[in-house]
Design a protein around this motif. Structure first.
Motif, PDB file in Angstrom:
ATOM      1  N   ALA A  79       0.846  -1.198   0.000  1.00 21.65           N
ATOM      2  CA  ALA A  79       0.000   0.000   0.000  1.00 21.65           C
ATOM      3  C   ALA A  79       0.884   1.251   0.000  1.00 21.65           C
ATOM      4  O   ALA A  79       0.640   2.212  -0.740  1.00 21.65           O
ATOM      5  CB  ALA A  79      -0.928  -0.005   1.209  1.00 21.65           C
ATOM      6  N   ARG A  80       1.935   1.223   0.814  1.00 17.54           N
ATOM      7  CA  ARG A  80       2.834   2.370   0.919  1.00 17.54           C
ATOM      8  C   ARG A  80       3.591   2.572  -0.404  1.00 17.54           C
ATOM      9  O   ARG A  80       3.646   3.675  -0.933  1.00 17.54           O
ATOM     10  CB  ARG A  80       3.811   2.139   2.081  1.00 17.54           C
ATOM     11  CG  ARG A  80       4.339   3.407   2.696  1.00 17.54           C
ATOM     12  CD  ARG A  80       5.254   3.095   3.888  1.00 17.54           C
ATOM     13  NE  ARG A  80       4.542   2.566   5.035  1.00 17.54           N
ATOM     14  CZ  ARG A  80       4.977   1.531   5.766  1.00 17.54           C
ATOM     15  NH1 ARG A  80       6.095   0.901   5.451  1.00 17.54           N
ATOM     16  NH2 ARG A  80       4.290   1.127   6.802  1.00 17.54           N
ATOM     17  N   ASN A  81       4.133   1.486  -0.944  1.00 19.84           N
ATOM     18  CA  ASN A  81       4.915   1.585  -2.192  1.00 19.84           C
ATOM     19  C   ASN A  81       4.082   2.112  -3.358  1.00 19.84           C
ATOM     20  O   ASN A  81       4.596   2.770  -4.244  1.00 19.84           O
ATOM     21  CB  ASN A  81       5.458   0.203  -2.599  1.00 19.84           C
ATOM     22  CG  ASN A  81       6.558  -0.271  -1.666  1.00 19.84           C
ATOM     23  OD1 ASN A  81       7.026   0.503  -0.837  1.00 19.84           O
ATOM     24  ND2 ASN A  81       6.943  -1.534  -1.794  1.00 19.84           N
ATOM     25  N   HIS A  82       2.806   1.765  -3.362  1.00 18.47           N
ATOM     26  CA  HIS A  82       1.966   2.115  -4.511  1.00 18.47           C
ATOM     27  C   HIS A  82       0.991   3.227  -4.181  1.00 18.47           C
ATOM     28  O   HIS A  82       0.064   3.488  -4.955  1.00 18.47           O
ATOM     29  CB  HIS A  82       1.237   0.873  -5.016  1.00 18.47           C
ATOM     30  CG  HIS A  82       2.192  -0.190  -5.495  1.00 18.47           C
ATOM     31  ND1 HIS A  82       2.551  -0.324  -6.818  1.00 18.47           N
ATOM     32  CD2 HIS A  82       2.900  -1.116  -4.809  1.00 18.47           C
ATOM     33  CE1 HIS A  82       3.425  -1.325  -6.926  1.00 18.47           C
ATOM     34  NE2 HIS A  82       3.654  -1.821  -5.714  1.00 18.47           N
ATOM     35  N   ASN A  83       1.229   3.865  -3.023  1.00 16.05           N
ATOM     36  CA  ASN A  83       0.425   5.020  -2.646  1.00 16.05           C
ATOM     37  C   ASN A  83      -1.076   4.714  -2.635  1.00 16.05           C
ATOM     38  O   ASN A  83      -1.886   5.483  -3.156  1.00 16.05           O
ATOM     39  CB  ASN A  83       0.739   6.184  -3.604  1.00 16.05           C
ATOM     40  CG  ASN A  83       0.491   7.519  -2.931  1.00 16.05           C
ATOM     41  OD1 ASN A  83       0.408   7.572  -1.696  1.00 16.05           O
ATOM     42  ND2 ASN A  83       0.351   8.562  -3.718  1.00 16.05           N
ATOM     43  N   LEU A  84      -1.406   3.565  -2.062  1.00 17.04           N
ATOM     44  CA  LEU A  84      -2.813   3.168  -1.950  1.00 17.04           C
ATOM     45  C   LEU A  84      -3.205   3.162  -0.471  1.00 17.04           C
ATOM     46  O   LEU A  84      -2.359   2.907   0.381  1.00 17.04           O
ATOM     47  CB  LEU A  84      -2.998   1.739  -2.474  1.00 17.04           C
ATOM     48  CG  LEU A  84      -3.015   1.514  -3.982  1.00 17.04           C
ATOM     49  CD1 LEU A  84      -2.815   0.027  -4.267  1.00 17.04           C
ATOM     50  CD2 LEU A  84      -4.319   1.991  -4.576  1.00 17.04           C
ATOM     51  N   GLY A  85      -4.472   3.437  -0.197  1.00 17.81           N
ATOM     52  CA  GLY A  85      -4.953   3.251   1.170  1.00 17.81           C
ATOM     53  C   GLY A  85      -4.955   1.764   1.502  1.00 17.81           C
ATOM     54  O   GLY A  85      -5.245   0.941   0.627  1.00 17.81           O
ATOM     55  N   LEU A  86      -4.638   1.421   2.745  1.00 18.10           N
ATOM     56  CA  LEU A  86      -4.559  -0.003   3.118  1.00 18.10           C
ATOM     57  C   LEU A  86      -5.906  -0.704   2.921  1.00 18.10           C
ATOM     58  O   LEU A  86      -5.967  -1.805   2.370  1.00 18.10           O
ATOM     59  CB  LEU A  86      -4.095  -0.133   4.579  1.00 18.10           C
ATOM     60  CG  LEU A  86      -4.016  -1.558   5.119  1.00 18.10           C
ATOM     61  CD1 LEU A  86      -2.985  -2.378   4.365  1.00 18.10           C
ATOM     62  CD2 LEU A  86      -3.697  -1.550   6.615  1.00 18.10           C
ATOM     63  N   THR A  87      -6.985  -0.051   3.352  1.00 19.72           N
ATOM     64  CA  THR A  87      -8.300  -0.690   3.214  1.00 19.72           C
ATOM     65  C   THR A  87      -8.672  -0.852   1.742  1.00 19.72           C
ATOM     66  O   THR A  87      -9.220  -1.884   1.345  1.00 19.72           O
ATOM     67  CB  THR A  87      -9.376   0.134   3.947  1.00 19.72           C
ATOM     68  OG1 THR A  87      -8.946   0.355   5.291  1.00 19.72           O
ATOM     69  CG2 THR A  87     -10.706  -0.576   3.955  1.00 19.72           C
TER      70      THR A  87
END
Lengths: 242, 250
Positions: B216-224
């Motif tokens: 999520a962090r690497n791809h700039n996505l929210g975890l949920t």
């Protein structure tokens, strides 16, 4: 002094002085058992017409009542939640209309003879249901029913008060403590969906069916899947050989 | 029942406040009743309630007299005085004698003496470690509140606190129930995604969570959001970044 006030004063003082731990450490289930003269009690959280799990319970039978309704999607608490009214089954062996064809025989097997469910809500906001059960048949008195309704009201306000303190997007830690939201079942559904190449929703159905046919709790079946003790066969015609 | 008048009145207040938990009520009216009842039952001449707004600023909500109300407003404007201190510290201020040339609250004290008050008390309104306001009790004569008065006043403040919090809870019930369900659903989706990643990457559930958080962090996505895509198959579990924890420096 209104009748409701007397009742609330009594319930609040019982909550303050009783032993037990329920929602946010409040002994709601113990007090529910006491005021209704029943054997045990539990509170279920529901949303989108489904059980999301149990917030608190007095004993294993009370836990069974919630788990069974969670697995089956039928039962008195779900009806109380959906209808917004009390569901009173004073004699599970002779219900006037066919109720809960799967739930009822399982409950009787566990020694539950009477079960009463009350909606937990604030006005139109529905949160769940309070259940009390008895190992003998027999109706609740008007007084016991009124106490249960006031207690449901206190439980509803306690739940939203606690959630008000939670960080945005998170579940109140005080609500989660002591609750069982069956997270292990969802972990197992994820695992099973990978193993069988099916959707998570279908995996949930398979886990529920397996628990029913094996006469085991859904949490136990899910725990076995997570621990790779229980493997499913992908061939539906040859279902579920270990 | 044979109560002394004071006990009877305190019980009446508790019962009124309790009643308001189950009936529809106006929270300001409840607090005005509380202020009036404090003057009737405790050895004080004026009483008032201040509550914190959502932004944390104190506001005068109820006062037993106009003199009290304007003094409380002055206290907020001057930003000094017993109520503010009780609110900020969460500790009661008891039996504070007002004397000329007060160093603790110079402006408040001068004004209070001008208004004829000679001793002040302020009790925090607290529940579960949070202070939501203060109950203020002012006396024209000097002298102390008895221990019983203090206990009774704190009891009234506690019940009023519960009434207010329950009132806020029912006003926000829709929203809070919604938040609760969203938080729970998001947890469920995360558990499902953890199960999928644990199985496909042959790691345990905790490691699966680390992989998801890292991806999520690497791809700039929210975890949920990421977990929802994994759980519903939009993102294949095998395409999740395999994460090797950095070797700690020695």
């Amino acid at each position: 002094m209104s009748d409701n006030t007397n009742r609330l004063t009594k319930i609040l003082s019982l909550l303050a002085t009783s032993q037990g731990s329920g929602i946010g450490g409040t002994p709601v289930c113990e007090v529910a058992t006491h005021v209704t003269g029943c054997t045990g009690a539990s509170i279920m959280l529901l949303s989108d017409d489904h059980s999301k799990g149990s917030l608190c319970r007095t004993d294993d039978v009370a836990a069974f009542i919630e788990e069974t309704q969670y697995a089956l999607g039928e039962g008195p608490s779900i009806d109380a939640y959906l209808s917004g009214r009390s569901v009173l089954a004073q004699n599970l062996r002779s219900l006037s209309v066919p109720h809960w064809p799967v739930f009822t025989p399982l409950a009787l097997d566990k020694g539950i003879e009477a079960i009463f469910s009350f909606p937990v809500r604030i006005g139109a906001v529905r949160l769940g249901a309070l259940n009390v059960y008895r190992s003998e048949t027999g109706a609740l008195s008007t007084d016991q029913r009124s106490d249960a309704l006031v207690l449901s009201d206190v439980a509803a306000r306690t739940i939203v008060s606690l959630q008000a303190y939670a960080a945005p997007g998170t579940l109140s830690q005080e609500i989660e403590n002591g609750a069982n939201f069956h997270f292990v079942v969802h972990q197992a559904a994820g695992i099973l969906s990978e193993q069988l190449g099916i959707s998570v929703q279908d995996a949930l159905v398979r886990i529920r069916a397996r628990a029913f046919t094996d006469d085991r709790s859904i949490d136990d079946v899910a725990t076995d899947i997570v621990n790779h003790v229980l493997l499913f066969d992908n061939d539906l015609s040859n279902e579920d050989k270990d | 029942m044979d109560f002394m008048p004071r006990e009877a009145s305190i019980i009446r207040t508790l019962v009124e406040l309790a009643d308001n938990l189950v009936e529809e009520y106006d929270v300001v009216e409840v607090l005005c009743n509380l202020s009036d009842r404090c003057v009737e039952t405790l050895n004080v001449d004026s009483a008032g309630v201040m509550l914190a707004s959502a932004s944390g600023d104190l506001q005068v909500v109820a006062s037993s007299s106009d003199a009290m109300r304007s003094l409380e407003l002055f206290e907020i404007q001057a930003n000094e005085g017993p109520c503010l201190d009780a609110f900020r510290s969460g500790e009661p201020i008891l039996n504070h004698e007002l004397l000329q040339n007060d160093l603790r609250w110079p402006r408040f004290t001068k004004r209070a003496l001008d208004d004829g008050f000679h001793s002040v008390h302020a009790l925090p309104m607290r529940l579960r470690g949070r202070t939501i306001g203060a109950l203020n009790l002012f006396r024209i004569s000097q002298g102390s509140l008895t221990a019983n008065d203090v206990l009774a006043a704190q009891g009234l403040a506690d019940v009023a606190t519960i009434a207010i919090i329950q009132h806020r809870a029912s006003l926000e019930a829709y929203e809070l129930n919604d938040q609760l369900n969203q938080a729970l659903n998001s947890r469920i989706i995360i558990e499902q995604a953890k199960g999928k990643i644990a199985e496909s990457a042959k790691v345990d559930l905790d490691q699966a969570f680390v992989l998801l958080r890292n991806h999520a962090r690497n791809h700039n996505l929210g975890l949920t959001d990421l977990c929802r895509y994994v759980a519903n198959g939009t993102i294949s579990s095998v395409s999740i970044d395999q994460f090797t924890p950095p070797t700690p420096r020695r």
